[in-house]
Design an enzyme around this catalytic site. Structure first.
Site, PDB file in Angstrom:
ATOM      1  CE1 TYR A 100      -0.394   5.532  -7.310  1.00  0.00           C
ATOM      2  CE2 TYR A 100       1.194   6.486  -5.804  1.00  0.00           C
ATOM      3  CZ  TYR A 100       0.681   6.354  -7.077  1.00  0.00           C
ATOM      4  OH  TYR A 100       1.260   7.028  -8.114  1.00  0.00           O
ATOM      5  CB  CYS A 131      -3.177  -1.143  -0.858  1.00  0.00           C
ATOM      6  SG  CYS A 131      -2.301   0.423  -0.983  1.00  0.00           S
ATOM      7  CG  HIS A 132      -6.901   3.488  -3.283  1.00  0.00           C
ATOM      8  ND1 HIS A 132      -7.285   4.186  -4.403  1.00  0.00           N
ATOM      9  CD2 HIS A 132      -7.683   3.932  -2.281  1.00  0.00           C
ATOM     10  CE1 HIS A 132      -8.243   5.041  -4.086  1.00  0.00           C
ATOM     11  NE2 HIS A 132      -8.498   4.903  -2.795  1.00  0.00           N
ATOM     12  CG  PHE A 133     -10.156   0.424  -4.464  1.00  0.00           C
ATOM     13  CD1 PHE A 133     -10.500   0.408  -3.127  1.00  0.00           C
ATOM     14  CD2 PHE A 133     -10.307   1.608  -5.173  1.00  0.00           C
ATOM     15  CE1 PHE A 133     -11.019   1.540  -2.512  1.00  0.00           C
ATOM     16  CE2 PHE A 133     -10.815   2.737  -4.568  1.00  0.00           C
ATOM     17  CZ  PHE A 133     -11.171   2.719  -3.235  1.00  0.00           C
ATOM     18  CB  ILE A 143      -7.896   4.372  -8.553  1.00  0.00           C
ATOM     19  CG1 ILE A 143      -8.830   3.639  -9.507  1.00  0.00           C
ATOM     20  CG2 ILE A 143      -8.060   5.882  -8.698  1.00  0.00           C
ATOM     21  CD1 ILE A 143     -10.298   3.755  -9.119  1.00  0.00           C
TER      22      ILE A 143
END
Length: 172
Positions: A67, A70-72, A77
């Site tokens: 994750y 892609c976040h962010f 995070i």
């Protein structure tokens, strides 16, 4: 059903995700990458904040977890919803561990507070789930309060996590 133990390792949690722990059509955890637990360190039918049972678990954060890119981009995070989902995963596991039949589904939560973040430098997440009640009827319903600590610091709190087990909708 598997032997009721007071702690579970990663391989056992994967077996639960494959539906091998609580029997066909019963509670199971998701498999990676959605599995947000690496080990259950304690589980008991008694004790906890409400003396109705509790579960404690851990997740090892890695800088290359799926994750973060892609976040962010540029500000990695872990999505807060993944920590919340980990709480629901544990609530459902507890119901299966009690021997209750049916497939699990997250139903609702009362209030959720995010007080901090999980970043790539975070090492360890610790879950605490304290049960308020387990209702046994057509639907088995577990209600609990949960918290998540990142490297010992409280970052998420959730009240009235509700997970149900239902025989309806179970794949046979």
């Amino acid at each position: 059903m598997a032997e009721q133990k007071s702690s579970y390792g990663y391989e056992e949690l994967l077996a639960c995700g494959r539906g091998e722990m609580f029997g066909p059509g019963n509670a199971q955890l998701p498999l990676p990458p959605m599995l947000m637990i690496h080990r259950i360190t304690e589980i008991s039918e008694t004790g906890g904040a409400f003396d109705k049972g509790y579960i404690r678990a851990e997740y090892d954060v890695r800088p290359d977890d799926w994750y973060f890119p892609c976040h962010f981009q540029g500000n990695p995070i872990m999505p807060g919803c993944l920590g919340l989902d980990g709480m629901w995963q544990l609530t459902g596991f507890f119901l299966g561990w009690l021997g209750e039949p049916g497939r699990g589904m997250a139903l609702s939560t009362g209030e959720v507070k995010f007080k901090g973040m999980v970043r790539p430098h975070t090492k360890l997440l610790e879950y605490g789930i304290d049960f308020k009640r387990v209702m046994r009827g057509r639907l088995v319903l577990g209600t609990a309060d949960g918290c998540l600590k990142a490297d010992g610091e409280l970052i998420y709190q959730a009240t009235d996590l509700r997970v149900g087990l239902s025989k309806e909708g179970s794949a046979q």
